[in-house]
Scaffold this active site. Sequence first.
Site, PDB file in Angstrom:
ATOM      1  N   CYS A 175     -10.767  34.672  12.240  1.00 26.04           N
ATOM      2  CA  CYS A 175     -10.468  36.077  12.008  1.00 26.04           C
ATOM      3  C   CYS A 175      -9.022  36.497  12.223  1.00 26.04           C
ATOM      4  O   CYS A 175      -8.267  35.827  12.912  1.00 26.04           O
ATOM      5  CB  CYS A 175     -11.287  36.975  12.927  1.00 26.04           C
ATOM      6  SG  CYS A 175     -13.021  36.643  12.833  1.00 26.04           S
ATOM      7  N   CYS A 215      -3.812  28.412  21.763  1.00 24.45           N
ATOM      8  CA  CYS A 215      -4.266  27.409  20.775  1.00 24.45           C
ATOM      9  C   CYS A 215      -3.053  26.775  20.077  1.00 24.45           C
ATOM     10  O   CYS A 215      -2.347  27.451  19.326  1.00 24.45           O
ATOM     11  CB  CYS A 215      -5.170  28.082  19.751  1.00 24.45           C
ATOM     12  SG  CYS A 215      -5.556  27.007  18.359  1.00 24.45           S
ATOM     13  N   SER A 217       0.682  24.906   3.747  1.00 28.72           N
ATOM     14  CA  SER A 217       0.706  24.904   5.211  1.00 28.72           C
ATOM     15  C   SER A 217       1.574  23.788   5.788  1.00 28.72           C
ATOM     16  O   SER A 217       1.995  23.866   6.940  1.00 28.72           O
ATOM     17  CB  SER A 217      -0.717  24.815   5.756  1.00 28.72           C
ATOM     18  OG  SER A 217      -1.359  23.677   5.231  1.00 28.72           O
ATOM     19  N   ASP A 239      -0.392  18.635   7.562  1.00 33.75           N
ATOM     20  CA  ASP A 239      -0.416  19.162   8.936  1.00 33.75           C
ATOM     21  C   ASP A 239      -1.567  18.623   9.766  1.00 33.75           C
ATOM     22  O   ASP A 239      -1.467  18.535  10.994  1.00 33.75           O
ATOM     23  CB  ASP A 239      -0.422  20.699   8.934  1.00 33.75           C
ATOM     24  CG  ASP A 239      -1.481  21.264   8.033  1.00 33.75           C
ATOM     25  OD1 ASP A 239      -2.664  21.100   8.342  1.00 33.75           O
ATOM     26  OD2 ASP A 239      -1.120  21.857   6.992  1.00 33.75           O
ATOM     27  N   CYS A 251     -13.899  22.576  18.016  1.00 36.08           N
ATOM     28  CA  CYS A 251     -13.276  23.703  18.706  1.00 36.08           C
ATOM     29  C   CYS A 251     -14.359  24.709  19.064  1.00 36.08           C
ATOM     30  O   CYS A 251     -15.142  25.103  18.212  1.00 36.08           O
ATOM     31  CB  CYS A 251     -12.249  24.377  17.800  1.00 36.08           C
ATOM     32  SG  CYS A 251     -11.603  25.891  18.526  1.00 36.08           S
ATOM     33  N   CYS A 278      -3.752  24.775  24.655  1.00 38.52           N
ATOM     34  CA  CYS A 278      -5.009  24.043  24.501  1.00 38.52           C
ATOM     35  C   CYS A 278      -4.788  22.945  23.463  1.00 38.52           C
ATOM     36  O   CYS A 278      -4.264  23.211  22.382  1.00 38.52           O
ATOM     37  CB  CYS A 278      -6.103  25.005  24.030  1.00 38.52           C
ATOM     38  SG  CYS A 278      -7.639  24.165  23.568  1.00 38.52           S
TER      39      CYS A 278
HETATM   40 FE1  SF4 Z   1      -7.013  25.441  19.123  1.00 33.85          FE
HETATM   41 FE2  SF4 Z   1      -8.002  22.971  19.015  1.00 33.85          FE
HETATM   42 FE3  SF4 Z   1      -8.026  24.366  21.326  1.00 33.85          FE
HETATM   43 FE4  SF4 Z   1      -9.611  25.083  19.268  1.00 33.85          FE
HETATM   44  S1  SF4 Z   1      -9.746  23.176  20.449  1.00 33.85           S
HETATM   45  S2  SF4 Z   1      -8.389  26.446  20.582  1.00 33.85           S
HETATM   46  S3  SF4 Z   1      -8.308  24.593  17.491  1.00 33.85           S
HETATM   47  S4  SF4 Z   1      -6.217  23.642  20.172  1.00 33.85           S
END
Ligand code: SF4
Length: 470
Positions: free
Chosen positions: A9, A245, A292, A355, A391, A442
């Site tokens: 989103c 993220c 991308s 990517d 994820c 993350c």
């Molecule tokens: Fe982002 Fe991967 Fe973490 Fe999901 S698991 S929040 S896509 S870094």
Amino acid sequence: MADEIHEECGVIGVFNGNKALDLAVLGLHALQHRGQESAGVAVSDGRAIHSYRSLGLVATMARKTKRFMELKGHICIGHTRYSTTGTSNLINSQPILIDYKRGQLAVAHNGNLINADTLRSDMEEQGSIFQSTNDSEVFLHLIARSKKPSLVEMIAESLKKVKGAFSLLFLSENELFAARDPHGVRPLCLGVLDKKTAVVASETCALDIMGARYVRDIEPSELVCISSKGIQSFRFAPPGKKAHCIFEYIYFSRPDSRIFNHSVDRLRRAFGHELAREHPAKADIVISVPDSSNTAALGYAHASGIPFEIGLIRNHYVGRTFISPAQGDREAKVKLKFNPVRGVLKNRRIVLVEDSIVRGTTLRQLVSLIRNAGAKEIHIRVSSPPIKFPCYYGMDFPSFDELIANNKTIEETRQFLGVDSLGHLSINGLRKCMQEEPNNYCYACFSGAYPLGALKTSKNIFENRKKQRT
Ligand code: SF4
């Protein structure tokens, strides 16, 4: 990215705009890349909130239907969403609007909760009836049940109960609220248009199109209330360990945005630089899988000294709603989307920058197109590590079994793709690009180390999503 994965989103909010709805729609256009399967707005004129949602692109929602034209007000929130296909999913599009004991309230959410199932089934046990199947409705139920005296306290109390990733906007008759989870997984920023108009958006590219000035990010665990009293900031919980993220930088966010206090363009180029350092190649040109991977490819070209060329043209007018006439006719699908520039590719040794690789099936077809255009050698360089884990925080990756990195070694993947060499940016390389703050991110889809915890029922969720997609 050749394979399709989906961000869940994009959100936008406008407070006290003369043309709040027009501005929000402009912002939603800039956030279209974050969700293309439904779009919606909720608008308040100070007395009542009205909403309008439709399946498809923002342009489809904003076509001049009678219902859309009737929307009026000075406060607006909007949403673009990836949802599963089928008309029944209009019910899952956002903003979700409810009537409750204090009036009306609408929510627009980016992210995914890891305890939504538990919260929801507890509330259903106690008699709650949900109108949709998405996580975001849980917020509204929690708020509606709160006994706190003010709306800001009701929202704060509810936010404390949820776990997971959320960048949220709430709209009441007279207030716009913005909140971010304690780990700041998804981006959310605050801007101003003029002395009286404030805006909130997933990415700064939405502020640019509205002519708004970026002020700051909404902080992790911050709840901002924008009303006639001005902009007030509250903490609904102590800030957690940051877990932005990293995939937002790799793929999701637009390169012209600034998120988590950094330019997406600058970091994406840095990933390309580091990729060239880790995986050099003897080649004549660098090309990208547009769009991308363009920025990372530029970074690779700059670091390697190999010239960047436009070797593939992407057709921007093939919507995701297109269904291939023959199921499994992947080549036709890829040809609809990409066409090689033969004069650029013929007899050249090529570095193809991508990517990320998810299933690898579309990329394989793309490689075949490039070979047929006369390329002498193809060396794929990927500006992210292999994706091995799902994820739980808002990206709809395929199931474990469908992720190519779970089924094949790098060498097997190279053979499957039919290329001369394959190299991925390492997790360490990615962390290095984040300079002084690598621990604020993350990396769970690469490492399996989930900073907010994992979702226990994930397998079922992935199975359900898979079923809904087919
Ligand atoms: Fe982002 Fe991967 Fe973490 Fe999901 S698991 S929040 S896509 S870094």
